[in-house]
Design an enzyme around this catalytic site. Sequence first.
Site, short mmCIF file in Angstrom:
data_model
loop_
_atom_site.label_atom_id
_atom_site.label_comp_id
_atom_site.label_asym_id
_atom_site.label_seq_id
_atom_site.Cartn_x
_atom_site.Cartn_y
_atom_site.Cartn_z
CE1 TYR A 60 -8.82 7.21 -1.32
CE2 TYR A 60 -6.61 8.14 -1.43
CZ TYR A 60 -7.83 7.86 -2.03
OH TYR A 60 -8.06 8.25 -3.33
CB CYS A 92 8.34 48.81 -4.10
SG CYS A 92 7.29 47.80 -5.16
CG ASP A 95 3.71 12.90 4.56
OD1 ASP A 95 3.69 12.45 5.72
OD2 ASP A 95 4.47 13.82 4.20
CB CYS A 125 2.46 49.16 -6.10
SG CYS A 125 3.73 47.89 -6.30
CB CYS A 181 5.19 47.84 -1.87
SG CYS A 181 4.86 49.34 -2.82
CD GLU A 232 -2.39 -1.25 2.80
OE1 GLU A 232 -3.43 -0.61 3.02
OE2 GLU A 232 -1.81 -1.93 3.66
CE LYS A 289 4.91 5.64 6.76
NZ LYS A 289 4.71 7.09 6.97
CB CYS A 319 6.01 51.37 -7.54
SG CYS A 319 5.85 51.11 -5.76
CE LYS A 345 8.78 7.70 5.55
NZ LYS A 345 9.12 8.14 6.92
#
Length: 706
Positions: free
Chosen positions: A226, A409, A119, A433, A427, A115, A117, A412, A315
């Site tokens: 699941y 920024c 996470d 902007c 900003c 099956e 695995k 701008c 794993k």
Amino acid sequence: MPDTPAIQHRIQALTEQLHHLNHQYYQLDISEIPDQEFDQLLAELQQLEAAHPDLALPNSPTRRVGGTITKQFPTAVHRFPMLSLGNTYSEDDLREFDERVQKGLEGAPYGYVCELKIDGVAMSLHYEHGQLTQGVTRGDGTRGDVVTANVRTIKTLPLALRPGPGQPEDFEVRGEVFMPLPVFEELNAEREQNGEALLANPRNAASGTLKLQNSAQVAARKLRFYAYSLLTPGRHFASHSDALEALTAYGLPVSNTWRRASSIEEVLEFVHYWAKKRFDLPMATDGIVIKVDNLRQQDQLGYTAKSPRWAIAYKYPAEAARTRLNDVLYNVGRTGAVTPVAVLTPVPLAGTVVKRATLHNANQIELLDLRLGDMVYVEKGGEIIPKITGVDLTARPADTVPIQYPTACPACGTPLVRPEGEAHFRCPNERGCPPQLKARLEHYVSRKALNIDGLGAETVGRFFELGMVKTPADIYDLPARRPELVTLERLGEKSIDNLIAGIEASKQVPFPRVLFGLGIRYVGETVAQKLAAHYRSIDALMAATAEDMAAVPEVGGVIAVAAAHWFQQPENRELIERLRQAGVQLEVTGEAPVPASDRLAGLTFVISGVFEQHSREELQLLITSNGGKITGSISKKLSYLVAGDNMGPAKREKALGFKVPIISETDLMGMLPPADAGAQDDTAADTEAAGPPAPAAGPGQQGSLF
């Protein structure tokens, strides 16, 4: 007098029909009826349950939307301990595991089940007579948190099982609660727009979601489940694979990726197949679980102190790559947050070619001491988002200097600011902007906001670059500019017709989605719905103070201050007036709820803390429906402070200083008409009892424990 048997029969029939339709839709991808018809059935059931709460069934489909606010999670003892699996990253270890199994079974034939695995978060579900009665987290393996209200919001999880052959009257299902990758990415995109820290991976996101105290917020996160094992006190199946097939027959979601394997070679083939293929799945996986299939053979092999001898988890090694950092770009988001992005020499990683990686914020750049030209290590956080995890200092050029975060920024030139307590530089040039203006337009036309057909992000971005639209209100001037539109490349007559029709249709989009589309910082879908339902019109909302808004459930102080500030700006008020003139919906349609009584007329309340029998939202509804008013601040004019557990001491002290009466939940209920109090008491959340002590793991336990 109501015909109670007839009402009870209708509630039962609606419940069964909706459970069936949910199974067809979420498990079999079959839509037996239109969405509107489904919504009508659900609305009918909600109305019947509201009028007759004593007849509502514990696993009603209406519980999926959430709404319960939990003071704390009770705990329950696992009847069958949730032990851990032994892990390995080595194929040689898998062969050694197989040799141990062969030796333990003394040469008898055996097979495996493989099956994926997933996470996520391990979960134990208890079903009695086909009804979900309890959901408990793994916890320490012996005792976990009871999160039944949150689990009930998972739409792929049946609250009532389908009858099936050999279905036990009382059994547990073990499985994984997870957040689908598209949901995770959407959640992170929203957090990034709001300047919030990104979630590291879907597992952390799922775990944090299950810990939320408000199940309505859990429902909005769209978790999935699941199942991977079935457990009963006795034996009902001969093999683990038989149990998986039974779970599917009962209507429980089981990933169809599992396979039987007759040898360790077939196990390794399964491992190799999914090493790359798993990246095509809509959920995060980090390995393969291998179990001996025959349950009597599982009993024969037994357990060590911590894990079974008949199962192991392989794993996949975390994939990492080494590449060069060539540049750092700085993206400006809708709210002005400036996010650094690393530009890398392209490198293959976890099934894709990675060219860029997030750097999160200035703190991350400083922590890693990044410099242009560095050879960096890149991994995928949760195998999804590329991130830089380190620097190969042995390959660093001698003349490099630390990266300097910009002070202005990048779009701008406005000096950046870093609000206290925030990780992002921002900003502040909200009105000039370009990336912010463009992003707000894209947000306004997005699917969850106005969803204007024919005007997606790319098209509205093009109109912005051409100077045709700068604010959402400009969109409604486009139909009058048809002669100008026909001169544009790649925009034919049919496309223009669709665009104009979509703009016209957007005028019927409900007010909550319009409010969300305005792009007010921190005002997401849920908050927009709450504010719209409470104030019912944009005018009432504009007249509200930050303190008033903070009293609305699920809004809070930070959101309220941001929203109040937004509505105070002259440019935003002008925008609203232009939208009003265009015909956009700026109020909730339909009649306002009829007050239950005027028992609390002229009284104002502050609600603070967590309560035993009602959520804060329910208490607010009780007060307002009986003529009272909710406010967020304590003053001499306040009538009552309704105090629950964990209320801040500052509010109590302030109330005492102003001599404001402090009352309990029970006191408030006593101020209401008896009928309302009784109806609310009937809807109080069920308490979850802890199960019996867990026996030691061993023979006779049906199914696997993992």
